[in-house]
Design an enzyme around this catalytic site. Sequence first.
Site, mmCIF file in Angstrom:
data_model
loop_
_atom_site.group_PDB
_atom_site.id
_atom_site.type_symbol
_atom_site.label_atom_id
_atom_site.label_comp_id
_atom_site.label_asym_id
_atom_site.label_seq_id
_atom_site.Cartn_x
_atom_site.Cartn_y
_atom_site.Cartn_z
ATOM 1 N N LYS A 164 8.638 -0.463 3.022
ATOM 2 C CA LYS A 164 9.076 0.611 3.929
ATOM 3 C C LYS A 164 8.242 0.590 5.196
ATOM 4 O O LYS A 164 7.118 0.057 5.210
ATOM 5 C CB LYS A 164 8.965 1.995 3.273
ATOM 6 C CG LYS A 164 7.534 2.429 2.870
ATOM 7 C CD LYS A 164 6.725 3.128 3.945
ATOM 8 C CE LYS A 164 5.300 3.411 3.500
ATOM 9 N NZ LYS A 164 4.295 3.585 4.465
ATOM 10 N N PRO A 169 3.133 -7.798 2.332
ATOM 11 C CA PRO A 169 1.680 -7.796 2.514
ATOM 12 C C PRO A 169 1.018 -6.637 1.746
ATOM 13 O O PRO A 169 1.570 -5.538 1.666
ATOM 14 C CB PRO A 169 1.516 -7.641 4.022
ATOM 15 C CG PRO A 169 2.758 -8.258 4.591
ATOM 16 C CD PRO A 169 3.851 -7.930 3.604
ATOM 17 N N ASP A 215 3.875 7.456 -2.586
ATOM 18 C CA ASP A 215 4.967 6.705 -1.944
ATOM 19 C C ASP A 215 6.018 6.195 -2.930
ATOM 20 O O ASP A 215 7.021 5.617 -2.525
ATOM 21 C CB ASP A 215 4.403 5.486 -1.188
ATOM 22 C CG ASP A 215 3.867 5.866 0.188
ATOM 23 O OD1 ASP A 215 4.319 6.904 0.721
ATOM 24 O OD2 ASP A 215 3.023 5.142 0.712
#
Length: 305
Positions: A5, A99, A141
């Site tokens: 995101k 990442p 999250d």
Amino acid sequence: RAAAKVNLTFEILGTRSDGYHEVETLLHSVDLFDHITLEISPSQKSKIILRNYESTVPGHFPMDNTNLVSKTIRKYFDAFTNADSQMFEVVADVEKAIPIEAGLAGGSADAAATLVAMNLAFDNKFSEDRLLRLAAELGADVPFALAGGLCLGTERGDKLESTDLFQSLHMVLVKPKNLSISTPLMFKTYDQSRGIEDVKAGSKSRAALAALSTGDLELFYKNLSNDFESVYFEIHPEMAELRSKLLEFGCWTVNLTGSGPTMYGTVPNLNSANRVARALVAERMNNPGANYFKHGSLDIHVVRS
Ligand code: C5P
């Protein structure tokens, strides 16, 4: 499949009595994916094994039970009732392309994908609501990673309002390979430099949403922002230079996602995204002494929301 995101906006509104910060943020999933594969079989003893880990990105991924994939499988089984006495062995393979510790919520995405996979394997044992509650217990999250799309996050950033608005944005994600950022430290530095106490009202996240709903894209792009940027560019002035470079290469906007260190540039289409990516690669050859290469080469991803 676990999607990354970006935070299109990130507004820090004040401190909360629970030690967290009140935030308002617009989150959008992008098409950069990790893949999680689970093999589940009945067993005498409950066992979780992380078998294979393949990665195209640098960063530490713990291969033990502190891993969010393991924790998620454990949490899923813990939610079983006493009547479910059968034990299982779960073998997990992880392919990582998002990442790590980059502000892209890769770990949360892995957790959400694991929850979905477990629930598929167990005939949708838990309702969507129940999965969302398990997700919230796994991390701030994770509920968004489960919901995906475009959401407004309020309170700690984890109270989600889904929207049926969707904006297909072309973006270039850029992360210096060896730069990592501590989220708590960013909040602390932000508080010290801004002296925030009372909770103020947010404006940009809702303004960006309103602009999308009326189709005013110019106003939408104007509201893309991240309150951490002042602190980030103060600590890392070389990243402000990189931002200028991205603008020079043709990005419309360049902002930080989450607490960084990844920045995302928006561009009109896939061609321009590839052009910016190529220009950045060439920059490493043409200008290797540039300050923003002091954290190693740049990890570059062309994505779409
Ligand atoms: O959500 P995440 O686990 O990445 O948060 C890491 C830390 O960032 C928290 O432990 C807290 O110190 C800080 N934080 C905060 N306010 C938020 C979210 C995170 O202060 N809304």
